[in-house]
Scaffold this active site. Structure first.
Site, PDB file in Angstrom:
ATOM      1  CB  SER A  21      -0.904  -0.006   1.237  1.00  0.00           C
ATOM      2  OG  SER A  21      -1.734   1.153   1.241  1.00  0.00           O
ATOM      3  CB  SER A  46      -4.379   3.485   3.742  1.00  0.00           C
ATOM      4  OG  SER A  46      -3.582   2.371   4.077  1.00  0.00           O
ATOM      5  CG  ASN A  69       5.907   7.961   3.959  1.00  0.00           C
ATOM      6  OD1 ASN A  69       4.770   8.426   4.116  1.00  0.00           O
ATOM      7  ND2 ASN A  69       6.219   6.699   4.260  1.00  0.00           N
ATOM      8  CG  MET A  71       3.174   9.943   1.812  1.00  0.00           C
ATOM      9  SD  MET A  71       3.823  11.257   0.762  1.00  0.00           S
ATOM     10  CE  MET A  71       2.485  11.435  -0.396  1.00  0.00           C
ATOM     11  N   GLY A  72       0.689  11.269   5.473  1.00  0.00           N
ATOM     12  CA  GLY A  72      -0.512  11.627   6.238  1.00  0.00           C
ATOM     13  C   GLY A  72      -1.797  11.026   5.702  1.00  0.00           C
ATOM     14  CB  CYS A 128      -0.273   4.865   9.206  1.00  0.00           C
ATOM     15  SG  CYS A 128       0.364   6.477   8.697  1.00  0.00           S
ATOM     16  CE  LYS A 163       1.965  -2.398   5.786  1.00  0.00           C
ATOM     17  NZ  LYS A 163       2.060  -1.646   4.530  1.00  0.00           N
ATOM     18  CB  ILE A 189       7.032  -4.343   9.969  1.00  0.00           C
ATOM     19  CG1 ILE A 189       8.238  -3.962   9.096  1.00  0.00           C
ATOM     20  CG2 ILE A 189       7.335  -5.459  10.896  1.00  0.00           C
ATOM     21  CD1 ILE A 189       9.479  -3.522   9.887  1.00  0.00           C
ATOM     22  CB  THR A 191       7.153   3.063   7.920  1.00  0.00           C
ATOM     23  OG1 THR A 191       5.992   3.732   8.429  1.00  0.00           O
ATOM     24  CG2 THR A 191       7.003   2.871   6.428  1.00  0.00           C
TER      25      THR A 191
END
Length: 305
Positions: A21, A46, A69, A71-72, A128, A163, A189, A191
């Site tokens: 993703s 996502s 990253n 990205m949010g 995330c 995840k 995993i 990040t």
């Protein structure tokens, strides 16, 4: 005869490589290109309930051995993204829909909505590390992971993947909780939470200050996590983190993964990485007498004690 086909919770993949993703999954057409390049399955970006702009730039820093990253979780919302899934399904490759939410009820609703949009399986983003109120903030305790998985599983008929975050003291406990909650597989995993500071500017480079580290630098962490999870659960594991060639994938498979996801290497090397990983896997299997990927899953556990 040696072959690369795998079965993950009833999903039949021509090979064990899956697009992770967050990379080249913004549109149906980009996913069609990834499928044409050889991916065995693809995870969507996502998606949340409403459109979300994500964090301001700079949102990515390229490092020597990876990417950081923040990205949010930008996305157009589930209603708009459904058309992209419809387009991607023309590939004939299994589509795994990734969703995130701010509560167990919102996540379970989204799981149902992305299944309705055509996803062949659902991946819950519980990991995330850079979006406040989402991801790892919900997925860091076994109790909540179990509850979220149980609620989501009740809403869908397709396989459920969880995840998981490595930013925890025990990822195997999270995996066991996901299994107890009804997840059909776990993905490890996501990040690692990190930061990069510019000495010249005397401030963090990312606008969000913190981000998630991916790529080669995190592969030893990911392999260790999969190894530990393999000893804690009976459901399949999908390994992800720093895979760019066949030997990288073999590390995850021998640690206990039944398939692998590739993300950062698609960014750095292009979509040809899927065929590269597969051809190197096949060469290793033929040279070492393995007929299937399944024959190699977890073999490292019979080694050192």
């Amino acid at each position: 005869m040696t072959h690369l086909a795998v079965d993950i919770c009833g999903l039949r993949l021509k090979n064990p490589t899956i697009l992770a993703s967050g990379v080249l999954d913004e549109t149906g057409k980009s996913m069609l290109a990834v499928a044409k390049a050889g991916a065995g399955a693809m995870v969507t970006k996502s998606v949340g309930k409403e459109p979300r702009a994500g964090h301001q730039n700079p949102s990515i820093v390229e490092l020597q051995h990876g990417l950081l990253n923040a990205m949010g979780l930008p996305n157009p919302g589930i209603d708009a993204y459904a058309a992209e899934i419809k387009e991607a399904k023309k590939s004939g490759v299994p589509i795994i829909g990734s969703v995130f939410g701010g509560s167990e009820d919102e996540i379970s609703e989204l799981a149902g909505l992305i299944e309705k949009a055509g996803a062949d399986a659902v991946e819950l983003n519980l990991s995330c590390p850079h979006a406040k109120g989402y991801g790892s903030e919900l997925g860091s305790t076994p109790e909540l992971v179990e509850l979220i998985c149980r609620n989501a599983k009740r809403r869908i008929k397709v396989p459920l993947f969880a995840k998981l975050t490595p930013n925890t003291s025990s990822i195997s406990s999270l995996a066991a909780a996901a299994e107890k909650g009804g997840a059909d597989a776990v993905v490890a995993i996501n990040t690692l939470k990190g930061m990069v500071i510019s000495p010249d500017a005397r401030m963090p480079i990312l606008a969000n200050r913190f981000g998630g580290l991916s790529g080669q630098a995190i592969r030893p962490v990911g392999v260790r996590c999969v190894y530990e999870i393999h000893e804690a659960v009976r459901i399949p594991i999908v390994g992800v983190g720093g895979i760019g060639n066949g030997r990288d994938a073999l590390e995850y498979i021998m640690a206990g993964a039944s398939a692998v996801q590739i993300g950062t290497a698609v960014w750095t090397e292009g979509v040809g990485v899927f065929n590269k990983v597969c051809s190197e896997l096949l060469e290793f299997m033929e040279h070492n007498g393995y007929e299937s990927v399944k024959d190699m899953v977890g073999v490292a556990h019979s080694g050192r004690r």
